[in-house]
Design an enzyme around this catalytic site. Structure first.
Site, PDB file in Angstrom:
ATOM      1  N   ARG A 154     -23.445  14.644  13.491  1.00  0.00           N
ATOM      2  CA  ARG A 154     -23.902  15.482  12.370  1.00  0.00           C
ATOM      3  C   ARG A 154     -25.051  14.757  11.670  1.00  0.00           C
ATOM      4  O   ARG A 154     -25.050  13.527  11.594  1.00  0.00           O
ATOM      5  CB  ARG A 154     -22.779  15.698  11.354  1.00  0.00           C
ATOM      6  CG  ARG A 154     -21.612  16.519  11.882  1.00  0.00           C
ATOM      7  CD  ARG A 154     -20.576  16.755  10.777  1.00  0.00           C
ATOM      8  NE  ARG A 154     -19.576  17.708  11.193  1.00  0.00           N
ATOM      9  CZ  ARG A 154     -18.387  17.385  11.708  1.00  0.00           C
ATOM     10  NH1 ARG A 154     -18.039  16.126  11.855  1.00  0.00           N
ATOM     11  NH2 ARG A 154     -17.546  18.328  12.086  1.00  0.00           N
TER      12      ARG A 154
ATOM     13  N   HIS B  53       0.810  -1.225   0.000  1.00  0.00           N
ATOM     14  CA  HIS B  53       0.000   0.000   0.000  1.00  0.00           C
ATOM     15  C   HIS B  53       0.838   1.268   0.000  1.00  0.00           C
ATOM     16  O   HIS B  53       0.543   2.203  -0.731  1.00  0.00           O
ATOM     17  CB  HIS B  53      -0.950   0.026   1.204  1.00  0.00           C
ATOM     18  CG  HIS B  53      -1.932  -1.093   1.212  1.00  0.00           C
ATOM     19  ND1 HIS B  53      -1.681  -2.283   1.847  1.00  0.00           N
ATOM     20  CD2 HIS B  53      -3.157  -1.202   0.628  1.00  0.00           C
ATOM     21  CE1 HIS B  53      -2.731  -3.085   1.679  1.00  0.00           C
ATOM     22  NE2 HIS B  53      -3.625  -2.462   0.938  1.00  0.00           N
TER      23      HIS B  53
ATOM     24  N   GLU C 297       2.498  -0.933   7.797  1.00  0.00           N
ATOM     25  CA  GLU C 297       3.550  -0.975   6.783  1.00  0.00           C
ATOM     26  C   GLU C 297       4.723  -0.052   7.132  1.00  0.00           C
ATOM     27  O   GLU C 297       5.885  -0.398   6.895  1.00  0.00           O
ATOM     28  CB  GLU C 297       2.942  -0.693   5.402  1.00  0.00           C
ATOM     29  CG  GLU C 297       1.909  -1.791   5.049  1.00  0.00           C
ATOM     30  CD  GLU C 297       1.377  -1.754   3.622  1.00  0.00           C
ATOM     31  OE1 GLU C 297       1.811  -0.899   2.820  1.00  0.00           O
ATOM     32  OE2 GLU C 297       0.509  -2.597   3.298  1.00  0.00           O
TER      33      GLU C 297
ATOM     34  N   ARG D  74     -17.859  22.299  17.804  1.00  0.00           N
ATOM     35  CA  ARG D  74     -19.175  21.698  17.853  1.00  0.00           C
ATOM     36  C   ARG D  74     -20.095  22.366  18.859  1.00  0.00           C
ATOM     37  O   ARG D  74     -21.233  21.950  19.036  1.00  0.00           O
ATOM     38  CB  ARG D  74     -19.033  20.202  18.108  1.00  0.00           C
ATOM     39  CG  ARG D  74     -18.180  19.497  17.061  1.00  0.00           C
ATOM     40  CD  ARG D  74     -18.665  19.783  15.624  1.00  0.00           C
ATOM     41  NE  ARG D  74     -20.046  19.430  15.452  1.00  0.00           N
ATOM     42  CZ  ARG D  74     -20.491  18.177  15.317  1.00  0.00           C
ATOM     43  NH1 ARG D  74     -19.629  17.185  15.289  1.00  0.00           N
ATOM     44  NH2 ARG D  74     -21.766  17.936  15.187  1.00  0.00           N
TER      45      ARG D  74
HETATM   46  N1  URA Z   1     -12.118  15.996  11.495  1.00  0.00           N
HETATM   47  C1  URA Z   1     -13.123  15.332  12.102  1.00  0.00           C
HETATM   48  O1  URA Z   1     -13.107  14.108  12.179  1.00  0.00           O
HETATM   49  N2  URA Z   1     -14.139  16.061  12.622  1.00  0.00           N
HETATM   50  C2  URA Z   1     -14.210  17.393  12.532  1.00  0.00           C
HETATM   51  O2  URA Z   1     -15.172  17.985  13.013  1.00  0.00           O
HETATM   52  C3  URA Z   1     -13.160  18.077  11.882  1.00  0.00           C
HETATM   53  C4  URA Z   1     -12.114  17.351  11.368  1.00  0.00           C
END
Ligand code: URA
Length: 273
Positions: free
Chosen positions: A173, A15, A85, A227
């Site tokens: 979300r 990979h 790896e 958030r």
């Molecule tokens: N990366 C994530 O996983 N979540 C976010 O809110 C921003 C970057």
């Protein structure tokens, strides 16, 4: 070893397309290949090592220290392959340099967060160890990242990270068309109550595998989302994170030399006296 158990193309791991001995021990792990190029531009010298799928690797020198940077792509499955790896070809100190969503509005967009350990809400590490197995950052890497942020003169937060394979529902979300379920909408509040400082998608895998394999790992993030306030600014804080990460490797290398000179297996503050 059977070919299907250790896939290679010639001498190169399948990979990452790197062969044994061709990268240094210190490797940064951003998710995004573009960030690998930014790292390379910040070093005194750099050269392309390999590019295959999401795995782009450059190596070079910063303050005389040999180091490399490989992008991991997104999520636990992709970073687990990179770790497996990279360890086979010579890495032994891995630092995730990622972006993240901060949980609280006291963390500003663009602030840096240094992880102390991660909640294992990923998929890949279940193939390695039961969920009681902790995902902890190595204390030398954490200390070097803190020392580096102080040296560079930038602020930083420390705390516990939540790592999940799901950017949308898994981080509270809404999904496509506003889809939600009974548990996704509660996740942000629950984690805030548990004093989790940030959410991202790879660190639990890095910490778990590194402990199993006896190598050092740490993680530093630039907060591009918050958030609590709902703010989102792509790439905020990334340049600052690159500066601190480079400096942390310089510091780790100095501490490693000191440990060797004094015949010690661990770094501790009075070694510096
Ligand atoms: N990366 C994530 O996983 N979540 C976010 O809110 C921003 C970057």
């Amino acid at each position: 070893m059977k070919k299907a158990e250790e896939p290679k193309v010639g001498e190169k791991l399948y990979h990452i397309r790197i062969e044994k001995g061709s990268i240094p021990r210190f490797v940064f792990l951003p998710g995004d290949p573009d960030r690998v190029k930014k790292f390379a531009e910040s070093w005194e010298t750099s050269q392309l090592v390999a590019q295959e799928r999401e795995y782009l690797t450059y190596k070079g020198k910063y303050s005389g220290v040999d180091l490399a940077c490989t992008s991991t792509g997104i999520g636990s499955g992709a970073i687990a392959i990179a770790i497996e790896e990279l360890l086979r070809v010579g890495a032994d100190t891995l630092i995730r340099t990622g972006t993240t969503g901060a949980m609280n509005d006291e963390v500003q967009i663009g602030d840096l967060i240094i992880s102390l350990g991660a909640f294992r809400a990923d998929g890949a590490t279940r193939a390695y160890a039961p969920l009681g197995y902790p995902a902890v950052a190595n204390y030398e890497v954490v200390s070097a990242l803190i020392e580096a942020a102080e040296t560079v003169g930038v602020g930083y937060w420390t705390g516990l990270t939540y790592s999940t394979d799901s950017f949308y529902l898994g981080q509270g979300r809404p999904g496509y068309g506003g889809f939600t379920n009974g548990f996704s909408s509660k996740i942000v509040d629950t984690l805030r109550g548990l004093k989790i400082i940030n959410m991202e998608m790879e660190s639990s895998t890095l910490f778990t595998l590194s402990s199993i394999y006896g190598v050092r790992a740490g993680a530093i993030f630039a907060a591009i989302a918050n958030r609590s306030s709902g703010d989102f600014t792509p790439n905020a804080g990334v340049d600052k994170m690159i500066k601190v990460s480079n400096e942390a490797v310089k510091i780790l290398s100095e501490w490693d030399n000191l440990k060797q000179a004094k015949g010690k297996g661990h770094f501790f503050p009075s070694l510096l006296k």
